[in-house]
Write a protein that holds these residues in place. Structure first.
Motif, PDB file in Angstrom:
ATOM      1  N   LYS A  70      45.215 -41.957 -46.693  1.00 14.90           N
ATOM      2  CA  LYS A  70      45.210 -41.916 -45.214  1.00 14.90           C
ATOM      3  C   LYS A  70      44.094 -41.013 -44.701  1.00 14.90           C
ATOM      4  O   LYS A  70      43.423 -41.333 -43.703  1.00 14.90           O
ATOM      5  N   ARG A  71      43.879 -39.907 -45.384  1.00 12.42           N
ATOM      6  CA  ARG A  71      42.823 -38.999 -44.959  1.00 12.42           C
ATOM      7  C   ARG A  71      41.451 -39.669 -45.077  1.00 12.42           C
ATOM      8  O   ARG A  71      40.610 -39.565 -44.175  1.00 12.42           O
ATOM      9  N   LYS A  72      41.225 -40.381 -46.160  1.00  9.05           N
ATOM     10  CA  LYS A  72      39.949 -41.076 -46.331  1.00  9.05           C
ATOM     11  C   LYS A  72      39.786 -42.193 -45.302  1.00  9.05           C
ATOM     12  O   LYS A  72      38.681 -42.426 -44.797  1.00  9.05           O
ATOM     13  N   GLN A  73      40.867 -42.866 -44.984  1.00  9.70           N
ATOM     14  CA  GLN A  73      40.800 -43.926 -43.978  1.00  9.70           C
ATOM     15  C   GLN A  73      40.465 -43.366 -42.604  1.00  9.70           C
ATOM     16  O   GLN A  73      39.669 -43.959 -41.865  1.00  9.70           O
ATOM     17  N   ASP A  74      41.054 -42.223 -42.267  1.00  4.58           N
ATOM     18  CA  ASP A  74      40.759 -41.595 -40.966  1.00  4.58           C
ATOM     19  C   ASP A  74      39.297 -41.178 -40.891  1.00  4.58           C
ATOM     20  O   ASP A  74      38.639 -41.348 -39.851  1.00  4.58           O
ATOM     21  N   GLU A  75      38.792 -40.637 -42.000  1.00  2.07           N
ATOM     22  CA  GLU A  75      37.381 -40.235 -42.030  1.00  2.07           C
ATOM     23  C   GLU A  75      36.467 -41.448 -41.881  1.00  2.07           C
ATOM     24  O   GLU A  75      35.452 -41.400 -41.175  1.00  2.07           O
ATOM     25  N   ALA A  76      36.835 -42.542 -42.553  1.00  4.13           N
ATOM     26  CA  ALA A  76      36.020 -43.752 -42.444  1.00  4.13           C
ATOM     27  C   ALA A  76      36.049 -44.305 -41.025  1.00  4.13           C
ATOM     28  O   ALA A  76      35.025 -44.778 -40.501  1.00  4.13           O
ATOM     29  N   ALA A  77      37.216 -44.230 -40.365  1.00  2.00           N
ATOM     30  CA  ALA A  77      37.334 -44.729 -38.990  1.00  2.00           C
ATOM     31  C   ALA A  77      36.519 -43.874 -38.022  1.00  2.00           C
ATOM     32  O   ALA A  77      35.900 -44.396 -37.080  1.00  2.00           O
ATOM     33  N   LYS A  78      36.480 -42.560 -38.260  1.00  4.13           N
ATOM     34  CA  LYS A  78      35.728 -41.663 -37.377  1.00  4.13           C
ATOM     35  C   LYS A  78      34.227 -41.905 -37.494  1.00  4.13           C
ATOM     36  O   LYS A  78      33.472 -41.683 -36.532  1.00  4.13           O
ATOM     37  N   GLU A  79      33.791 -42.310 -38.661  1.00  2.46           N
ATOM     38  CA  GLU A  79      32.360 -42.546 -38.867  1.00  2.46           C
ATOM     39  C   GLU A  79      31.865 -43.800 -38.156  1.00  2.46           C
ATOM     40  O   GLU A  79      30.659 -43.999 -38.001  1.00  2.46           O
ATOM     41  N   VAL A  80      32.779 -44.651 -37.747  1.00  2.00           N
ATOM     42  CA  VAL A  80      32.378 -45.867 -37.023  1.00  2.00           C
ATOM     43  C   VAL A  80      32.061 -45.507 -35.572  1.00  2.00           C
ATOM     44  O   VAL A  80      32.898 -44.963 -34.850  1.00  2.00           O
ATOM     45  N   GLU A  81      30.830 -45.773 -35.138  1.00  5.50           N
ATOM     46  CA  GLU A  81      30.425 -45.460 -33.763  1.00  5.50           C
ATOM     47  C   GLU A  81      31.023 -46.475 -32.795  1.00  5.50           C
ATOM     48  O   GLU A  81      31.354 -47.600 -33.174  1.00  5.50           O
ATOM     49  N   ASP A  82      31.115 -46.021 -31.520  1.00  7.97           N
ATOM     50  CA  ASP A  82      31.624 -46.926 -30.488  1.00  7.97           C
ATOM     51  C   ASP A  82      30.696 -48.120 -30.354  1.00  7.97           C
ATOM     52  O   ASP A  82      29.457 -47.990 -30.392  1.00  7.97           O
ATOM     53  N   ASP A 240      37.806 -53.884 -28.139  1.00 14.92           N
ATOM     54  CA  ASP A 240      38.297 -54.765 -29.208  1.00 14.92           C
ATOM     55  C   ASP A 240      37.361 -54.752 -30.409  1.00 14.92           C
ATOM     56  O   ASP A 240      37.802 -54.659 -31.563  1.00 14.92           O
ATOM     57  N   LEU A 241      36.064 -54.855 -30.143  1.00 10.51           N
ATOM     58  CA  LEU A 241      35.096 -54.890 -31.244  1.00 10.51           C
ATOM     59  C   LEU A 241      35.045 -53.548 -31.972  1.00 10.51           C
ATOM     60  O   LEU A 241      34.900 -53.499 -33.201  1.00 10.51           O
ATOM     61  N   THR A 242      35.190 -52.483 -31.205  1.00  9.67           N
ATOM     62  CA  THR A 242      35.206 -51.154 -31.835  1.00  9.67           C
ATOM     63  C   THR A 242      36.407 -51.012 -32.762  1.00  9.67           C
ATOM     64  O   THR A 242      36.283 -50.547 -33.905  1.00  9.67           O
ATOM     65  N   GLU A 243      37.577 -51.432 -32.288  1.00  7.34           N
ATOM     66  CA  GLU A 243      38.786 -51.348 -33.114  1.00  7.34           C
ATOM     67  C   GLU A 243      38.686 -52.244 -34.341  1.00  7.34           C
ATOM     68  O   GLU A 243      39.148 -51.893 -35.429  1.00  7.34           O
ATOM     69  N   GLU A 244      38.069 -53.402 -34.186  1.00  2.11           N
ATOM     70  CA  GLU A 244      37.905 -54.324 -35.313  1.00  2.11           C
ATOM     71  C   GLU A 244      37.031 -53.713 -36.403  1.00  2.11           C
ATOM     72  O   GLU A 244      37.350 -53.785 -37.592  1.00  2.11           O
ATOM     73  N   GLU A 245      35.916 -53.086 -35.996  1.00  5.95           N
ATOM     74  CA  GLU A 245      35.029 -52.473 -36.980  1.00  5.95           C
ATOM     75  C   GLU A 245      35.684 -51.265 -37.644  1.00  5.95           C
ATOM     76  O   GLU A 245      35.491 -51.021 -38.834  1.00  5.95           O
ATOM     77  N   ARG A 246      36.461 -50.533 -36.880  1.00  4.59           N
ATOM     78  CA  ARG A 246      37.176 -49.398 -37.468  1.00  4.59           C
ATOM     79  C   ARG A 246      38.226 -49.868 -38.479  1.00  4.59           C
ATOM     80  O   ARG A 246      38.398 -49.263 -39.538  1.00  4.59           O
ATOM     81  N   GLN A 247      38.897 -50.995 -38.151  1.00  3.21           N
ATOM     82  CA  GLN A 247      39.884 -51.536 -39.084  1.00  3.21           C
ATOM     83  C   GLN A 247      39.212 -52.038 -40.354  1.00  3.21           C
ATOM     84  O   GLN A 247      39.745 -51.878 -41.470  1.00  3.21           O
TER      85      GLN A 247
END
Length: 731
Positions: A70-82, A240-247
């Motif tokens: 979960k920690r790695k996933q959160d870090e990966a999601a934060k690295e995705v720009e808007d 929507d596109l931001t959430e998709e890329e973060r997922q």
């Protein structure tokens, strides 16, 4: 003798105990549980946080570290720009807006010109006096009043009036150049990304671009105002596109796993907080889950017991005492499990491969020989499962699959070998065959692991494999007589004792019915070879043949083989009485054998060897002497029919020997025809209906009997009398 009788009675009482099977099943569960208890018991670790570890600790299983994942996933999601989306249609919309404004300007000018021309025509129609004041063109203010209703309200509010006034005053040529310039500029600027923070800069850019156009000076400021109005934000945040890329970034993260066998803490390494967390995660520090391994063990034990119960209910015939064979199985099973557990204690010397020397095939061989093959196969599977748990020291996880496969195939090898060579004398050969399979399995396991093994490792493993098979066969040979004697099973030693000519019953036959004795010996020779040909116990067939006609000693002279130089007593009595005397020898023999406490197998054969066959001679004699109807059933043996293959073989051999002995000149062709006729008659008469013998086995029996009879009654060369005398003299 009294003590032996009392112990036998006690043993019989125990076997007949109504709930014995339940007690045995519970006992087997208890033995398996306590044998494997220590192997599934969670290891108590002496771990102190922030202190050096006293041992190297490996993970016993593969498990996901969900917190780290979960920690790695959160870090990966934060690295995705808007993600911002460029609204390309905005450029076309703003260009269309500018074009519409210019179109309205042109339209207003045209309307003003039409009004002027119309007024002028009306003026020209007037008299000279009335034409003093000539009409004038509409002023900018008037045109503006005409234009304003046509424009959207927000447009007039946001664009200065001076812009529209200047455009209304411009010539068509000036308007065209101005329109082209502003549309080009707006289109160029709006095609680029303009976020909210860059709108003012974009407005400045359009101002710079319009500054150097070839537009009339009076129109430069209006088109600048109009261009700045046209430039708006065209890049917007896309939720929507931001959430998709973060997922997608989250899904791309590999789960953080602690692998089975992975070192969590090395010996001497400082135990960190993360290490403590990992130890808890794999269950090495979780005291709350200490019951789970035992629950899992009980479940697998119950599953194995269900298989044992099912096989004993379906594979042990109802006419055999299930308690008897279940008790026998429980003792063999317990010995094997206890032997496994004792050898497993040597794993503490840091040699985890000690399990290869366990003679686990012993249990499977004993079950195969004393019970049956299917129960032996299920026993092999259970031994493999128990062994994989008992010998799990030094391996990661609860199950040692290598030793489990080794135990399973070794046991099955012994069972399959004895299936094709079903003789007690083949046990040692079965052990050698097991050794051979063990060697192949060990080499396969070691090669599959792809480890760097030394010659010493290979050599020691091969030695243990050979020792396992040989020890299993030796223990089987050694324990077999004890089980056979203790459980009243007819053993080889017992059969050899009963075959001694000095046995009281054999001496009784020899002295009181010598012809019957000779006939029994001949039947013994025939039945032994025929029984062995179909894989049955040849020694049992021989010994049972010695005693099968013991009932004839009660009235020996009424049987033809004992009528030497005497008149046949049947000639002087009624055929019904003769039938009674002849038929009674089977039941009389069974009574004599029971009186002498002979094994049940021999008693049954004496009682069953004639089955319910018809005494044809006396039946036809009675029909000839009587005018009333004579029933076939009155001249048949009382039975029962043969229940076993050995009893069937002895019954056939008994009839064949008597028939061949009565032939004047037996030849191989005559003997073969006679044997086939006797077997065919018995088959058609239904004498084999209660025995599981097959037609193929009957054919093998016929061939074996023919071979033996041809050897006994082979033709001899006849010498002339003189030559015979000379030979005798020379001898």
């Amino acid at each position: 003798m009294g003590k032996k009788k009392k112990s036998f009675q006690l043993f019989s009482t125990i076997k007949a105990f109504r709930f014995l099977h339940i007690a045995i099943y519970i006992l087997l569960c208890g033995i398996m549980f306590f044998a494997m208890y220590s192997n599934v018991k969670p290891k108590e670790l002496n771990i102190d946080p922030f202190q050096p570890s006293k041992e190297t600790i490996r993970s016993p299983l593969t498990i996901e570290d969900k917190e780290s994942t979960k920690r790695k996933q959160d870090e990966a999601a934060k690295e995705v720009e808007d993600v911002y989306t460029l609204k390309k249609e905005y450029a076309d919309n703003r260009v269309d807006l500018i074009s519409s404004i210019f179109d309205l300007i042109v339209e207003t000018n045209d309307e003003a010109e039409e009004i002027y021309n119309s007024t002028k025509k009306e003026w020209e129609k007037l008299s000279e006096e009335d034409r003093k004041n000539a009409p004038e063109k509409l002023t900018s203010s008037e045109k503006l009043r005409m234009l304003e209703p046509k424009l959207p309200a927000d447009l007039t509010d946001r664009i200065p009036v001076s812009v529209f006034t200047a455009l209304l005053e411009a010539t068509p040529d000036q308007l065209s150049r101005a329109e082209d310039a502003i549309i080009t500029a707006v289109n160029n600027i709006m095609k680029t990304r303009i976020p909210a923070s860059e709108v003012q800069n974009a407005k400045k850019k359009i101002e710079e671009e319009l500054r150097y156009t070839s537009v009339d000076t009076s129109l430069k400021n209006p088109i600048k105002e109009l261009g700045q109005f046209a430039v708006i934000q065209n890049e917007y945040y896309d939720v929507d596109l931001t959430e998709e890329e973060r997922q997608q970034a989250i899904d791309a993260v590999e789960p953080v796993k602690i692998l089975q066998g992975q070192i969590i803490v090395k010996e001497g390494q400082l135990v960190s907080r993360d290490m403590i967390k990992q130890l808890k995660l794999v269950g090495l520090l979780n005291s709350d889950n200490s019951v789970q391994p035992f629950t899992g063990l009980m479940i697998i034990i119950l599953l194995m017991m269900a298989a044992i119960i099912y096989y004993f209910q379906s594979e042990v015939p109802t006419d055999r005492n299930r308690n008897f064979y279940l008790l026998l199985f429980a003792i063999i099973f317990s010995i094997t499990i206890v032997l496994m557990k004792m050898i497993s204690l040597f794993q503490q010397i840091d040699y985890s491969e000690i399990g290869y020397i366990v003679p686990v095939a012993m249990g499977a061989l004993l079950v195969k020989l004393l019970i049956n093959e299917k129960v032996a196969i299920i026993s092999s599977m259970i031994f493999a499962i128990c062994g994989s748990i008992i010998f799990n020291e030094g391996v990661t996880g609860t199950l040692n699959f290598s030793i489990g496969v080794y135990f399973l195939f070794g046991s099955l090898a012994g069972i399959l070998f004895l299936s094709k060579h079903n003789r007690r004398g083949k046990i040692l050969q079965a052990g050698l065959f097991v050794s051979l399979i063990n060697i192949a399995l060990i080499l396969s396991i070691m090669l599959l692991k792809n480890g760097n093994y030394s010659s010493l490792d290979f050599g020691s493993s091969v030695i243990m494999a050979v020792a396992s098979g040989i020890i299993a066969s030796v223990l089987t040979i050694g324990l077999l007589p004890f089980f056979e004697g203790g459980f009243g099973i007819l053993s080889t030693i017992k059969l050899i004792e009963l075959s001694n000519p000095n046995h009281p019953l054999l001496r009784k036959i020899l002295t009181e019915a010598p012809g019957t004795y000779h006939h029994s010996v001949m039947v013994a020779n025939l039945s032994e070879s025929a029984s062995e040909a179909i894989g049955e116990n040849g020694l049992l067939a021989r010994v049972a043949s010695y005693y099968h006609d013991i009932g004839k000693t009660k009235r020996p002279h009424f049987f033809i083989e004992n009528q030497m130089n005497i008149e046949n007593p049947h000639d002087n009595i009624a055929p019904q009485l003769s039938k009674t005397i002849i038929v009674s020898h089977a039941t009389d023999g069974a009574e004599v054998l029971r009186k002498y406490k002979m094994p049940k197998e021999i008693v049954d054969i004496a009682e069953q060897h004639h089955g319910t066959t018809l005494l044809k001679f006396f039946y036809h004699k009675a029909k000839q002497q009587s005018d009333r109807e004579i029933l076939e059933s009155d001249f048949r043996y009382p039975g029962p029919k043969a229940q076993t293959k050995v009893a069937t073989v002895i019954g056939i051999a008994d009839s064949v020997e008597a028939a061949v002995r009565s032939m004047s000149n037996p030849t191989p062709q005559k003997i073969e025809a006679l044997v086939n006729n006797i077997i065919s008659d018995r088959l058609q008469d239904g004498q084999f209906d209660e025995c599981d013998i097959t037609l193929k086995e009957l054919d093998i029996i016929a061939k074996a009997l023919c071979e033996s009879l041809n050897g006994i009654f082979h033709s001899r060369i006849e010498y002339p009398a003189e030559a015979t005398k000379q030979k005798v003299k020379e001898a």
